[in-house]
Motif scaffolding. Sequence first.
Motif, PDB file in Angstrom:
ATOM      1  N   TYR A 150      -4.680  15.865  -1.284  1.00 15.18           N
ATOM      2  CA  TYR A 150      -5.321  14.609  -1.664  1.00 15.18           C
ATOM      3  C   TYR A 150      -4.232  13.545  -1.845  1.00 15.18           C
ATOM      4  O   TYR A 150      -3.269  13.768  -2.593  1.00 15.18           O
ATOM      5  CB  TYR A 150      -6.099  14.770  -2.962  1.00 15.18           C
ATOM      6  N   ILE A 151      -4.399  12.420  -1.157  1.00 15.03           N
ATOM      7  CA  ILE A 151      -3.423  11.334  -1.226  1.00 15.03           C
ATOM      8  C   ILE A 151      -4.096  10.092  -1.810  1.00 15.03           C
ATOM      9  O   ILE A 151      -5.164   9.673  -1.340  1.00 15.03           O
ATOM     10  CB  ILE A 151      -2.861  10.986   0.167  1.00 15.03           C
ATOM     11  N   ALA A 152      -3.497   9.515  -2.826  1.00 17.68           N
ATOM     12  CA  ALA A 152      -3.957   8.247  -3.369  1.00 17.68           C
ATOM     13  C   ALA A 152      -3.241   7.117  -2.638  1.00 17.68           C
ATOM     14  O   ALA A 152      -2.017   7.047  -2.638  1.00 17.68           O
ATOM     15  CB  ALA A 152      -3.678   8.172  -4.865  1.00 17.68           C
ATOM     16  N   PHE A 174      -7.986   0.982  -4.344  1.00 19.90           N
ATOM     17  CA  PHE A 174      -7.638   2.395  -4.362  1.00 19.90           C
ATOM     18  C   PHE A 174      -8.447   3.129  -3.295  1.00 19.90           C
ATOM     19  O   PHE A 174      -9.650   2.903  -3.154  1.00 19.90           O
ATOM     20  CB  PHE A 174      -7.946   2.979  -5.743  1.00 19.90           C
ATOM     21  N   GLU A 175      -7.786   3.998  -2.541  1.00 19.40           N
ATOM     22  CA  GLU A 175      -8.435   4.913  -1.620  1.00 19.40           C
ATOM     23  C   GLU A 175      -7.974   6.331  -1.933  1.00 19.40           C
ATOM     24  O   GLU A 175      -6.795   6.542  -2.207  1.00 19.40           O
ATOM     25  CB  GLU A 175      -8.059   4.623  -0.171  1.00 19.40           C
ATOM     26  N   ILE A 202     -12.349   1.977  -3.591  1.00 21.13           N
ATOM     27  CA  ILE A 202     -12.848   0.893  -4.427  1.00 21.13           C
ATOM     28  C   ILE A 202     -11.953  -0.307  -4.199  1.00 21.13           C
ATOM     29  O   ILE A 202     -10.725  -0.204  -4.275  1.00 21.13           O
ATOM     30  CB  ILE A 202     -12.904   1.310  -5.915  1.00 21.13           C
ATOM     31  N   ASP A 203     -12.550  -1.432  -3.917  1.00 23.01           N
ATOM     32  CA  ASP A 203     -11.801  -2.643  -3.612  1.00 23.01           C
ATOM     33  C   ASP A 203     -11.797  -3.571  -4.816  1.00 23.01           C
ATOM     34  O   ASP A 203     -12.147  -4.749  -4.729  1.00 23.01           O
ATOM     35  CB  ASP A 203     -12.393  -3.344  -2.397  1.00 23.01           C
ATOM     36  N   ARG A 250       0.854  -1.193   0.000  1.00 21.95           N
ATOM     37  CA  ARG A 250       0.000   0.000   0.000  1.00 21.95           C
ATOM     38  C   ARG A 250       0.888   1.241   0.000  1.00 21.95           C
ATOM     39  O   ARG A 250       1.527   1.551   0.999  1.00 21.95           O
ATOM     40  CB  ARG A 250      -0.921   0.009   1.220  1.00 21.95           C
ATOM     41  N   LEU A 251       0.927   1.908  -1.134  1.00 26.16           N
ATOM     42  CA  LEU A 251       1.827   3.045  -1.303  1.00 26.16           C
ATOM     43  C   LEU A 251       1.044   4.342  -1.401  1.00 26.16           C
ATOM     44  O   LEU A 251       0.061   4.430  -2.136  1.00 26.16           O
ATOM     45  CB  LEU A 251       2.663   2.864  -2.572  1.00 26.16           C
TER      46      LEU A 251
END
Length: 298
Positions: A261-263, A276-277, A294-295, A245-246
Motif C-alpha cells: 500500500y502506497i500513500a 491523498f491517494e 480525497i481531494d 506528490r510524494l
Amino acid sequence: APPACVMTQARVMTPSMGSARRIWIAVALAAISAWAPRAAAHGLLPSSGLVALEPATDQTIFVRIRETPGWIASRDGGSTWGWICPQVAGIDGQADPPIVIVPGGGVIAATYEGLSVTADSCGWSPVAGDAGGRNFVDVLPEADPAKFIALSANGVAADTVDVDLWHSDGDIHGWGHLTRIADKTFVPNSVGVGHDDGQRLYLTGRDGKGSGDQGASYAGALLRSDDRGKTWQRLAVPGTDGVSRLPYIAAVDPGDANRIYIANVRTLLGGSPLSFELLVSDDGGKSFVVAFEIDEPI
C-alpha cells in the motif's frame, strides 16, 4: 501509572483488546481534544499524525501530534493520557519523528540526529556505534516484533546521498549495518519489509537530482529488493513527481509481501497535505490501482 515525566491530562474509555485497531484513532483524537489547552496564540487544532501501539497488549500507546511537537502517550491501554515533550527524547525541532513501540513498552524514535530509545518514556538515550548521529527517516518492526529495521539518509556532497539500512535483533541499543543503496541520487522517505520471509524490502522516495530548470521535475519512485537489500529494482509510482506528490509506504501485507500500500500525498512544498491517494499493488509494485482518494486537506 504513567512515568513521572508524563503529566496525565485526560481519561478516556477504551474498547476491549480484541477490537479493531482503527478504533484507537478515535480514542487518540478524543484524548487530544481533552488535552489541548485553549490558547489565543495558536490558531491550529492539533491532529494525530501516527498512532503507535505496543505489540500484543496495546498497553503502551503513542500518538504523534502534527501541529504540536511531542506525543501524547498512555501506558495503561488508553485509560489515562499525558504529553511527552520532544526535549525529553532529544528531538527538539523535529515535529514528526517516526516511532515504534517494542514489546514491554520501550520506544524507538527515528530522528535527524540518530536513533533515540527509551524503556520507560523518561530515560531517553541516543544509539551509539556506527548508527550513531545519522539522519534517520524511518523505523519499523520486522515479523518478529522484537526485531527492527531503520532507514538513514545522509548527504555527502551535492546531489549525493548515503542511504543505509540498519537492523536490531532484540537490543534497541544495539544496531548493525544491513546494507547501503548503490544509487546515491535517491532520497528515501520510508521503508517497508515483507513479513513472510524477511527478504523483501521496499523503499519509497525521489530522485535527489531533478531534471529541467532548478530541478523542477524530480521523480518519485519505489525501490524493491528480493534478497534483503543486496540488489534493488526501481519501479515507478503513478501520479508522483517527487516535489508536490510524494509516495510513502503505508503498509506491506504481513501475509503477502507482493501486496503493498502506497500513500501518494500531495503537499505544498514544506506545507500541509492537500490531497491523498491510497495506491495498492498485488504484484510487488509492478502495477497499482487507486483504492481511495480525497481531494481535500487531510
